[in-house]
Design a protein around this motif. Structure first.
Motif, PDB file in Angstrom:
ATOM      1  N   GLY A  42     -20.267  66.128   9.183  1.00 30.06           N
ATOM      2  CA  GLY A  42     -21.032  66.879   8.188  1.00 30.06           C
ATOM      3  C   GLY A  42     -20.613  66.458   6.783  1.00 30.06           C
ATOM      4  N   ASN A  43     -21.172  67.135   5.798  1.00 33.12           N
ATOM      5  CA  ASN A  43     -20.921  66.788   4.400  1.00 33.12           C
ATOM      6  C   ASN A  43     -19.768  67.569   3.795  1.00 33.12           C
ATOM      7  OD1 ASN A  43     -23.171  65.032   4.237  1.00 33.12           O
ATOM      8  ND2 ASN A  43     -24.529  66.804   4.026  1.00 33.12           N
ATOM      9  N   VAL A  44     -19.228  68.551   4.560  1.00 30.68           N
ATOM     10  CA  VAL A  44     -18.344  69.497   3.883  1.00 30.68           C
ATOM     11  C   VAL A  44     -16.923  69.568   4.461  1.00 30.68           C
ATOM     12  CG1 VAL A  44     -18.131  71.891   3.094  1.00 30.68           C
ATOM     13  CG2 VAL A  44     -20.402  70.879   3.310  1.00 30.68           C
ATOM     14  N   GLY A 234     -27.771  80.195   6.761  1.00 32.14           N
ATOM     15  CA  GLY A 234     -27.731  79.498   5.481  1.00 32.14           C
ATOM     16  C   GLY A 234     -27.796  77.980   5.559  1.00 32.14           C
ATOM     17  N   ASP A 235     -27.740  77.410   6.765  1.00 32.16           N
ATOM     18  CA  ASP A 235     -27.798  75.935   6.864  1.00 32.16           C
ATOM     19  C   ASP A 235     -28.220  75.549   8.288  1.00 32.16           C
ATOM     20  OD1 ASP A 235     -27.547  73.380   5.749  1.00 32.16           O
ATOM     21  OD2 ASP A 235     -25.439  73.185   6.328  1.00 32.16           O
ATOM     22  N   LEU A 236     -29.302  76.184   8.752  1.00 36.67           N
ATOM     23  CA  LEU A 236     -29.634  76.107  10.184  1.00 36.67           C
ATOM     24  C   LEU A 236     -30.507  74.889  10.511  1.00 36.67           C
ATOM     25  CD1 LEU A 236     -29.253  77.214  12.930  1.00 36.67           C
ATOM     26  CD2 LEU A 236     -30.711  79.129  12.391  1.00 36.67           C
ATOM     27  N   ASN A 350     -38.760  68.650   1.581  1.00 35.47           N
ATOM     28  CA  ASN A 350     -38.671  67.852   0.344  1.00 35.47           C
ATOM     29  C   ASN A 350     -37.237  67.466   0.020  1.00 35.47           C
ATOM     30  OD1 ASN A 350     -41.381  67.620  -0.201  1.00 35.47           O
ATOM     31  ND2 ASN A 350     -41.464  69.396  -1.577  1.00 35.47           N
ATOM     32  N   ARG A 351     -36.324  68.411   0.196  1.00 38.92           N
ATOM     33  CA  ARG A 351     -34.949  68.084  -0.220  1.00 38.92           C
ATOM     34  C   ARG A 351     -34.309  67.045   0.698  1.00 38.92           C
ATOM     35  NH1 ARG A 351     -29.541  70.199   1.349  1.00 38.92           N
ATOM     36  NH2 ARG A 351     -29.839  71.601   3.096  1.00 38.92           N
ATOM     37  N   ARG A 352     -34.698  67.039   1.976  1.00 42.32           N
ATOM     38  CA  ARG A 352     -34.111  66.051   2.885  1.00 42.32           C
ATOM     39  C   ARG A 352     -34.751  64.679   2.702  1.00 42.32           C
ATOM     40  NH1 ARG A 352     -29.245  68.106   4.502  1.00 42.32           N
ATOM     41  NH2 ARG A 352     -29.457  70.035   5.666  1.00 42.32           N
TER      42      ARG A 352
HETATM   43  C1  SR1 Z   1     -22.564  69.145  -0.603  1.00 46.20           C
HETATM   44  S1  SR1 Z   1     -23.119  69.636   0.947  1.00 46.20           S
HETATM   45  C2  SR1 Z   1     -24.671  68.934   1.214  1.00 46.20           C
HETATM   46  C3  SR1 Z   1     -25.425  69.559   2.298  1.00 46.20           C
HETATM   47  O1  SR1 Z   1     -24.694  69.512   3.515  1.00 46.20           O
HETATM   48  C4  SR1 Z   1     -24.675  70.794   4.137  1.00 46.20           C
HETATM   49  O2  SR1 Z   1     -24.798  70.710   5.508  1.00 46.20           O
HETATM   50  C5  SR1 Z   1     -25.809  71.542   3.493  1.00 46.20           C
HETATM   51  O3  SR1 Z   1     -27.040  71.283   4.120  1.00 46.20           O
HETATM   52  C6  SR1 Z   1     -25.760  71.028   2.117  1.00 46.20           C
HETATM   53  O4  SR1 Z   1     -26.943  71.221   1.387  1.00 46.20           O
END
Ligand code: SR1
Ligand code: MG
Length: 416
Positions: A42-44, A234-236, A350-352
């Motif tokens: 993931g990104n986090v 929130g992030d499903l 759009n955001r993806r």
């Molecule tokens: C900085 S995090 C970028 C994205 O990764 C997470 O899973 C969320 O979707 C967030 O918007």
């Protein structure tokens, strides 16, 4: 435990995780050798799998870093591990078996020790392998209705709900969504959007210069920030779901807070549409591709229709506020929820496609012209979900809008 090297926070490496688990929890036999790898994609956060040599037992350690993985200069409160633990426990009580079990949360190391979902695949990966999951809509609609409706004011004692709102205030993770979902895709204000070069003109005309779209998105942004409707994941997206033929797990709810219910439902729908585009663009034309697309089309329609059905059942069973029982309220509340779902479906698409956090379903399409077509279809459908949100009332409405755009840009009559 005062002299433990785990009593003060540091970011673990794979070689630390086995010793860490042994110290924190009685999970493995004393004599068995442990193996550990970092498996987070993931990104986090950082995710470690610790397993016994004979593979009989394994456990997940999820640790919050002080900065995101996608951008090392983006600092976040490590309290998100506490929020994630609390919401997983609540969701487990409302939708039993549909989230992984949490064994322990360690506030010192900001780490969660949780069930390893052995025998399951991350849903995005499975969909990119073009696998089908006939029970998915059934499972996720139960999860959505139970976790959303039952944490809202219509079903909860109001003072208890307000306490929950307080304990799930999650400003930094919300700010990520406010920026990456509700702002930057429309104005590139931090100059970190990632637009596929052949689509630059299309994105400029349809997104950056689309003033009515900006107004609709602005309204949705302030709904996201002000509508403490229910406890949302929130992030499903499909990277937050582990799945196999018989069962579904929803995990990774660190973006949880009290927000609009449509945020979770819309995320699920948008991510099924990314999988449809991937199947269309990467599978060989033929019966298997048709079957894959057909299943994804049914899944989109079924998630919405089963959500509606289960919403009515749950409403009748759980709602006892006398004013929420006023005639017409149940349908009005659902209409608003579906309108918000349509808007968020468009926002997530759009955001993806143009934002900094993209999805592999689209970015790995190897044929450039097919990726161009998929992105144009997605943006066209997304803008209609956002601009015409009140007209999306059934699964068929959600599906038809996407298939119309796919038909125009992806050059093929859809399967239905
Ligand atoms: C900085 S995090 C970028 C994205 O990764 C997470 O899973 C969320 O979707 C967030 O918007
Ligand atoms: Mg995540």
């Amino acid at each position: 435990m005062g002299d433990s090297r785990f009593s003060e926070y540091f970011l673990m490496k794979a070689e630390d995780a086995g010793e860490y688990v042994r110290e924190k929890i009685d999970f493995f036999r004393k004599d068995e050798e442990l193996f550990c790898e970092e498996i987070g994609d993931g990104n986090v956060n950082y995710v470690f799998r610790v397993r016994s040599g004979d593979d009989a037992r394994s456990i997940i350690v999820k640790q919050a870093g002080k900065a995101t993985r996608i951008d090392k200069n983006w600092f976040l409160s490590t309290d998100r591990g506490r929020i994630e633990t609390d919401i997983l426990r609540i969701q487990d009580s409302l939708a039993p078996g549909l989230v992984p079990r949490v064994y322990l949360y360690d506030p010192a190391m900001c780490a969660i020790l949780m069930e390893d979902m052995v025998g399951y695949t991350m849903m995005r990966t499975a969909l990119m392998e073009h696998r089908r999951f006939p029970l998915f809509a059934e499972h996720i609609s139960t999860f959505l209705v139970n976790s959303l409706l039952l944490t809202s004011d219509v079903a909860m004692e109001h003072k208890k709900k307000k306490e929950r709102v307080k304990s799930f205030v999650n400003p930094e993770l919300c700010e990520i969504s406010e920026q990456l979902v509700y702002t930057e895709p429309y104005n590139n204000e931090k100059d970190r959007n990632l637009v596929f070069a052949p689509n630059e003109d299309f994105v400029r005309e349809n997104i950056y210069e689309n003033k009515p779209l900006h107004l609709a998105v602005a309204k949705l942004k302030f709904d996201f920030m002000n509508n403490a409707q229910c406890l949302i994941h929130g992030d499903l997206h499909t990277g937050s779901i582990f799945i196999n033929d018989t069962h579904t797990f929803v995990f990774d709810p660190e973006f949880a807070f009290y927000g609009p219910a449509g945020y979770d439902v819309g995320n699920v729908i948008a991510n099924l549409l990314f999988a449809w585009c991937n199947a269309h663009a990467t599978m060989e034309d033929g019966a298997d591709r048709d079957a894959q697309k057909q299943w994804l089309e049914s899944a989109v329609a079924d998630v919405i229709d089963l959500f509606i059905l289960k919403y009515h059942n749950a409403f009748r069973e759980h709602v006892d506020d006398s004013m929420a029982k006023v005639e017409g309220f149940e349908d009005w509340y659902l209409s608003a929820l579906l309108e918000s779902t349509a808007g968020v479906t468009g926002l997530e698409i759009n955001r993806r496609v143009v934002g900094m956090a993209q999805v592999k379903d689209i970015t790995t399409i190897p044929d450039g012209s097919k990726r161009v077509a998929a992105e144009r279809a997605l943006i066209t459908a997304a803008n209609r979900y956002i601009l015409e949100a009140p007209r999306f009332r059934t699964g068929a409405d959600f599906l038809e809008n996407f298939l119309n755009a796919a038909n125009v840009y992806m050059g093929e009559t859809p399967c239905r």
